[in-house]
Design a protein around this motif. Structure first.
Motif, mmCIF file in Angstrom:
data_model
loop_
_atom_site.group_PDB
_atom_site.id
_atom_site.type_symbol
_atom_site.label_atom_id
_atom_site.label_comp_id
_atom_site.label_asym_id
_atom_site.label_seq_id
_atom_site.Cartn_x
_atom_site.Cartn_y
_atom_site.Cartn_z
ATOM 1 N N ILE A 175 40.835 -3.998 91.972
ATOM 2 C CA ILE A 175 39.987 -4.851 91.130
ATOM 3 C C ILE A 175 38.657 -4.195 90.779
ATOM 4 O O ILE A 175 37.839 -4.782 90.071
ATOM 5 C CB ILE A 175 39.763 -6.240 91.777
ATOM 6 C CG1 ILE A 175 38.985 -6.126 93.086
ATOM 7 C CG2 ILE A 175 41.081 -6.976 91.950
ATOM 8 C CD1 ILE A 175 38.532 -7.460 93.648
ATOM 9 N N SER A 176 38.429 -2.983 91.240
ATOM 10 C CA SER A 176 37.152 -2.297 90.988
ATOM 11 C C SER A 176 36.692 -2.310 89.537
ATOM 12 O O SER A 176 35.515 -2.566 89.270
ATOM 13 C CB SER A 176 37.214 -0.844 91.461
ATOM 14 O OG SER A 176 36.886 -0.766 92.799
ATOM 15 N N CYS A 208 40.668 0.337 95.538
ATOM 16 C CA CYS A 208 40.637 -1.089 95.236
ATOM 17 C C CYS A 208 41.072 -1.332 93.792
ATOM 18 O O CYS A 208 40.468 -0.798 92.852
ATOM 19 C CB CYS A 208 39.236 -1.646 95.477
ATOM 20 S SG CYS A 208 39.126 -3.419 95.178
ATOM 21 N N CYS A 263 34.465 0.823 96.919
ATOM 22 C CA CYS A 263 34.287 1.147 95.506
ATOM 23 C C CYS A 263 33.041 1.985 95.221
ATOM 24 O O CYS A 263 32.874 2.488 94.115
ATOM 25 C CB CYS A 263 34.307 -0.119 94.656
ATOM 26 S SG CYS A 263 33.118 -1.370 95.149
ATOM 27 N N ALA A 305 36.909 -4.435 87.259
ATOM 28 C CA ALA A 305 36.424 -5.731 86.780
ATOM 29 C C ALA A 305 35.526 -6.454 87.772
ATOM 30 O O ALA A 305 34.953 -7.489 87.451
ATOM 31 C CB ALA A 305 37.619 -6.627 86.437
ATOM 32 N N CYS A 306 35.383 -5.910 88.955
ATOM 33 C CA CYS A 306 34.665 -6.604 90.028
ATOM 34 C C CYS A 306 33.161 -6.336 89.961
ATOM 35 O O CYS A 306 32.727 -5.198 89.789
ATOM 36 C CB CYS A 306 35.220 -6.146 91.378
ATOM 37 S SG CYS A 306 34.430 -6.951 92.785
ATOM 38 N N ASN A 307 32.386 -7.373 90.131
ATOM 39 C CA ASN A 307 30.929 -7.235 90.128
ATOM 40 C C ASN A 307 30.337 -7.078 91.525
ATOM 41 O O ASN A 307 29.135 -6.893 91.670
ATOM 42 C CB ASN A 307 30.288 -8.441 89.441
ATOM 43 C CG ASN A 307 30.390 -8.341 87.940
ATOM 44 O OD1 ASN A 307 30.348 -7.237 87.386
ATOM 45 N ND2 ASN A 307 30.547 -9.466 87.282
ATOM 46 N N LEU A 308 31.172 -7.161 92.551
ATOM 47 C CA LEU A 308 30.683 -7.079 93.916
ATOM 48 C C LEU A 308 29.950 -5.766 94.185
ATOM 49 O O LEU A 308 28.926 -5.735 94.855
ATOM 50 C CB LEU A 308 31.833 -7.259 94.917
ATOM 51 C CG LEU A 308 31.431 -7.379 96.380
ATOM 52 C CD1 LEU A 308 30.491 -8.567 96.594
ATOM 53 C CD2 LEU A 308 32.666 -7.525 97.255
ATOM 54 N N LYS A 309 30.453 -4.661 93.633
ATOM 55 C CA LYS A 309 29.798 -3.371 93.858
ATOM 56 C C LYS A 309 28.368 -3.378 93.320
ATOM 57 O O LYS A 309 27.479 -2.760 93.900
ATOM 58 C CB LYS A 309 30.608 -2.221 93.275
ATOM 59 C CG LYS A 309 30.748 -2.233 91.781
ATOM 60 C CD LYS A 309 31.659 -1.107 91.297
ATOM 61 C CE LYS A 309 32.066 -1.374 89.868
ATOM 62 N NZ LYS A 309 33.435 -1.023 89.599
#
Length: 145
Positions: free
Chosen positions: A102-103, A100, A92, A105-109
């Motif tokens: 879920i990019s 991806c 991402c 909404a995802c906070n991992l990045k």
């Protein structure tokens, strides 16, 4: 974070070259033999280090490489950033190739981005001079006089 071998070898070239006394030239051949790295691959790395203004190259029979600036002016973080040139830790990070789902909404990045920034903040605290302070032991290990 896993650095490319290219970056690892680039730092080794700088360390080896920085260990040479009195601006003595280092040769790709001797660096290659010391670290068991292909001369062809080292040539590409030295070319890049030269473009970055970190080493000077001298052509000819008695040619070689030497640091272009004093070791205390070569920042490790800056060098790693330039040699890595694509700190894409996860998919991402690259909007052009991100697949991806879920990019959005995802906070991992954001977590990885924060970690990457912290990684470089640590590297930014060090110079090549800091890497060659144990010069006697380093010379022994690299087979230098």
């Amino acid at each position: 974070m896993n650095l490319k071998k290219y970056t690892d070898y680039g730092i080794r070239v700088l360390i080896y070259t920085g260990m040479k006394p009195n601006n003595e030239l280092a040769s790709i051949k001797e660096i290659s033999e010391t670290f068991t790295i292909s001369k062809h691959h080292l040539g590409k790395i030295v070319y890049e280090l030269s473009k970055l203004g970190l080493v000077d190259t001298v052509r000819g029979r008695n040619g070689g490489i030497q640091l272009a600036v004093p070791p205390e002016e070569i920042n490790i973080g800056h060098t790693v950033r330039n040699l890595e040139n694509d700190a894409v830790v996860v998919e991402c990070f690259d909007k052009g190739t991100n697949q991806c789902v879920i990019s959005p909404a995802c906070n991992l990045k954001h977590v990885f981005s924060e970690a990457l920034n912290a990684f470089f903040q640590v590297l930014d605290q060090y110079t090549l001079k800091d890497m060659i302070v144990n010069d006697k032991r380093l010379r022994e290990l690299m087979g230098m006089r």
